[in-house]
Every structure is written in structure tokens, then in C-alpha cells.
Design an enzyme around this catalytic site. Structure first.
Site, short mmCIF file in Angstrom:
data_model
loop_
_atom_site.label_atom_id
_atom_site.label_comp_id
_atom_site.label_asym_id
_atom_site.label_seq_id
_atom_site.Cartn_x
_atom_site.Cartn_y
_atom_site.Cartn_z
CB CYS A 102 -5.69 35.12 10.51
SG CYS A 102 -6.09 36.29 9.21
CD GLU A 103 -4.63 29.73 13.15
OE1 GLU A 103 -3.88 29.54 14.13
OE2 GLU A 103 -5.87 29.72 13.22
CE1 TYR A 116 -0.94 10.58 3.18
CE2 TYR A 116 1.35 10.43 2.50
CZ TYR A 116 0.15 9.82 2.83
OH TYR A 116 0.06 8.46 2.83
CD GLU A 168 -2.45 -1.19 2.80
OE1 GLU A 168 -3.56 -1.71 2.87
OE2 GLU A 168 -1.90 -0.66 3.78
N GLY A 220 1.83 5.10 -1.02
CA GLY A 220 1.32 6.41 -1.41
C GLY A 220 2.45 7.36 -1.73
NE ARG A 221 5.53 10.19 3.16
CZ ARG A 221 4.96 11.17 3.86
NH1 ARG A 221 5.18 12.42 3.53
NH2 ARG A 221 4.19 10.90 4.90
#
Ligand SMILES: *Cc1c(COP(=O)(O)O)cnc(C)c1O
Length: 415
Positions: A342-343, A371, A273, A275-276
Site C-alpha cells: 500500500c504505497e 542488495y 571489498e 559485493g555487487r
């Protein structure tokens, strides 16, 4: 040959200058190389060619339909964690008989959907889930093929948020409880026990944790087979790491060579499996510099991409290389590259030595295929970015930039 390279001072994706994409599609925009997706998939497939195997691409890493369809064209299956991912996989042409379904919180509705679609198997993560699946399969007059996800208790030496194989993780069933759980599964009449599943984490950059966990899983498989259970699949999960800053990581063939002796004896089909490793370095995020500013001793470069587009730096402290799209003589300076959200946690890079970008300059945030868009949000009511797929000298918008209408779709003002 790398997908993203400078030619005549211009950063390209395959044969297309990234500046052209930014001009025609706007920024922020994700750009993926189709050739690289195919190459990564083929390299993995070839590495494991001496064993019967199925590569189930991990849809959560990048679930764009065009990415899924490219991999479907290579024969990929899918590793899904929700009904939504199943919907996408099927829509992109991935064969249901190559779909495996993991996750600790599958609903009965999702189970029924997956059973109806005819997926290969469920990776079940708890005894109560076994019972729920047995119930749903019974109602449909079907038999569900299952693997239990076991937790081999190995340290994958990755970021704690993406380590999943330690005893205290919320995932899987402890090794000490596994045999009992398998007995339970075998006793449920609407289930067919066919496999063993593990997934020990993501962005793992060594072979050793896999060797260690799979030798434990291999012993379990032998034990289950000697108990008369028809274990035909060993699912080794995903997590093969990629270089984010030029570091050395194992190649697919290194994993295959190390794991083959453990896997061959079992007589099982191997499921991967991944992904990356397939998508991570097949994509970049293009952004444009808006402003430069200083507060006290700190220098900031404000760009038009933010944590809602790419949350990995904020969430995991991840490093993404940042390159100019057009090479030019520029002094080097140390800056934080930040977005408009705004963080204070909204940053793409911190204290980074970078060429002194000027407002209007284009930047490429590298290794942003996995991701990245998949974790994007509408926070601050920012419209999600466009996605582009490049194939040789041509490119297509494979997801339009959201509109203001898209932002409020489905909402209504109470009467
Ligand atoms: C996320 C996940 C994967 C894929 O991990 P990568 O690091 O992207 O290869 C595989 N299996 C399961 C169960 C997952 O949750």
C-alpha cells in the site's frame, strides 16, 4: 556462458527451468546461480593475481549462508558492517583472519565480538571510534589491528545514495585530517596501525574514479610509511559496477591493469571489498502476474512481488530488466509493474515496454542478486520470499519462505 538463458523457449538458471522452481517453491522466490558466483569470484581473483591480495566479499550485498559458504569454498574473506554479518560469515565458514570490519557506528559490544573472533582488522571511521576500540581492546588484553577509512573526495558518478567518497559524506576521515588521525592511532597502545582503507561508492562504472582516489591514497601511504608506520594493507573498497541493461562496464582485469602501477610500489597487500560484482548478476527474482488493470491512461501489471521484496527501484530509481519465464507470442505494451504493498512508490518497473503478461504468467526480475533480498522487509506483514541456489541441474531451497508464525516471532501481547 550466461547463467540465465532461454532453452526451448523456457528461461533457465543453469540447467534448471525457472518454471520448475516457481511450481515447486512458489513465488516470489529469489534464484541464484552457484556457478556464476564462483565464476565471478574467480575472474576477480585472477585479475588481481599479480599482486598479493585478499578478496573480502561484501556480506551486505547478499548475506544468505549458502552464498557465503559458496564463496568461502573459493577462499573468500568477508567485508562486514555489523556483528550480525560477522556471525553469518563465521557460520558459513569464512576464516576470521580474512574478515575486515567497516562502518561508522560499531558498538563496543560488536568490537569485543570481532576482537574475540580474531578478525584481520577494523576499518575505523573516526577518532572517537579509535579511542573506543583502544579501550575495548585494552579491557580484553588484546591489540586491535586497524586501518583508517579515508575519504579521498572523488566523485564516483553514481547515485547520490550510494556515493560515499565525497567530502560531505558521513563516511571516513577527510584527507586533510588523515595524518593527524594516524598519529593519534599510533599513540594508542592497544591499537596496531596496519592499513589504509577507502570505499568511494557502489555501482561505479568507470575505472577513473578509482585511479584518482588511489593515487591520493598511495601518496598518503608513502607519507605514513616514511613516518615509520607499518602500513601493510591498502584496502581499495568495493563498488565495481555491473550491467543492469546491457551497458558496457569495466572488467576486473581493466581495474587491475589501471590500478596495479599505483598499488605495486607500496609493497602492500591489496584488500578488495566486492559485493555487487560477485552476486548482482548471479540472481533473479521470480514473480507471478496477478492482475491487469487500468486507471485513466495508465496500465498496470500487478504481480506478487513488491517493494518489500525488492526495494531498489523505489529507493534508487534502479532499472531491473524484466523477462518472461516462458517465451510466447505476445503483443507489447507500456506498463507499470507494481506489487501489492500500500504505497504508490511500490513498483518494480515504470512505463516499461513489456510483453503483455496475463494473470498467472511468470516473470523474472533480472540482476537481483545484490542488495535485493538483503534489503527486503516484512512491511505490510508480507512474509519474506524464499531463496533458492541452483547448481548445474539441481536446486535447493537455501532459505525457506517465511511463515505467519515467523512474522510474529518474539512478539507478545502485554498482560
Ligand atoms: C557496501 C560496501 C562495499 C561493497 O560495495 P559493492 O558496490 O557491493 O562492491 C565495500 N566496502 C564498504 C565499506 C561498503 O560499505
Amino acid at each position: 556462458m550466461h547463467a540465465f538463458e532461454f532453452k526451448d523457449g523456457q528461461l533457465h538458471c543453469e540447467e534448471v527451468p525457472l518454471r520448475r522452481i516457481a511450481e515447486e517453491v512458489g513465488t516470489p522466490v529469489y534464484v541464484y546461480s552457484r556457478r556464476t558466483l564462483r565464476e565471478h569470484y574467480r575472474r576477480l581473483d585472477e585479475a588481481f593475481s599479480s599482486l598479493p591480495h585478499i578478496i573480502c566479499y561484501s556480506v551486505k550485498a547478499n548475506s544468505n549462508l549458502a552464498v557465503l559458504a559458496t564463496l568461502a569454498g573459493e577462499g573468500a574473506g568477508a567485508d562486514i558492517v555489523s556483528g550480525g554479518e560477522l556471525y553469518r560469515a563465521l557460520k558459513a565458514g569464512i576464516k576470521p583472519e580474512k574478515v575486515v570490519y567497516a562502518g561508522i557506528g560499531k558498538t563496543r559490544e560488536e568490537m569485543a565480538y570481532a576482537l574475540g573472533a580474531g578478525i584481520l582488522m577494523f576499518n575505523v571511521e573516526s577518532e572517537l571510534e579509535l579511542e573506543a576500540l583502544d579501550g575495548v581492546a585494552g579491557e580484553l588484553g588484546m591489540k586491535a589491528s586497524v586501518a583508517l577509512r579515508v575519504n579521498p573526495d572523488v566523485d564516483a558518478e553514481t547515485h547520490p545514495y550510494i556515493a560515499t567518497g565525497l567530502r560531505e559524506a558521513k563516511f571516513g576521515i577527510g584527507m586533510e585530517d588523515a595524518v593527524e588521525a594516524y598519529r593519534r592511532a599510533a599513540s594508542l597502545k592497544n591499537l596496531e596501525v596496519t592499513g589504509v582503507h577507502q570505499h568511494i561508492g557502489s555501482q561505479i562504472t568507470q575505472v577513473e574514479p578509482f585511479r584518482e582516489s588511489l593515487s591520493r591514497v598511495g601518496e598518503l601511504v608513502e607519507r605514513l610509511q616514511s613516518m615509520g608506520m607499518g602500513i601493510r594493507y591498502i584496502n581499495i573498497g568495493g563498488g565495481f559496477g555491473i550491467p543492469y541493461r546491457g551497458e558496457e562496464v569495466p572488467y576486473p582485469r581493466d581495474y587491475a591493469q589501471a590500478l596495479e602501477p599505483i598499488l605495486r610500489g607500496s609493497g602492500c597487500t591489496v584488500i578488495l571489498e566486492i559485493g555487487r560484482m560477485i552476486v548482482g548478476n548471479a540472481g533473479v527474482l521470480l514473480a507471478r502476474a496477478l492482475y491487469r488493470k487500468r486507471t485513466g491512461e495508465k496500465r498496470f501489471l500487478v504481480v506478487d512481488a513488491a517493494m518489500n521484496d525488492l526495494i531498489r527501484p523505489s529507493l534508487y530509481g534502479s532499472f531491473h530488466d524484466i523477462l518472461p519465464v516462458e517465451e510466447r507470442e505476445r503483443p507489447v505494451e507500456k506498463v507499470d509493474v507494481v506489487g501489492p504493498v500500500c504505497e504508490s512508490g511500490d513498483f518494480l518497473a515504470r512505463d516499461r515496454e513489456l510483453p503483455a503478461f496475463e494473470p498467472g504468467d511468470l516473470l523474472a526480475v533480472m540482476s537481483a542478486g545484490a542488495y535485493s533480498f538483503a534489503m527486503s522487509s516484512n512491511y505490510n506483514s508480507r512474509r519474506r520470499a524464499a531463496e533458492v541456489l541452483v547448481d548445474g541441474g539441481r536446486f535447493e531451497v537455501v532459505r525457506q519462505r517465511e511463515s505467519y508464525d515467523d512474522l510474529v516471532r518474539g512478539e507478545r501481547i502485554m498482560g
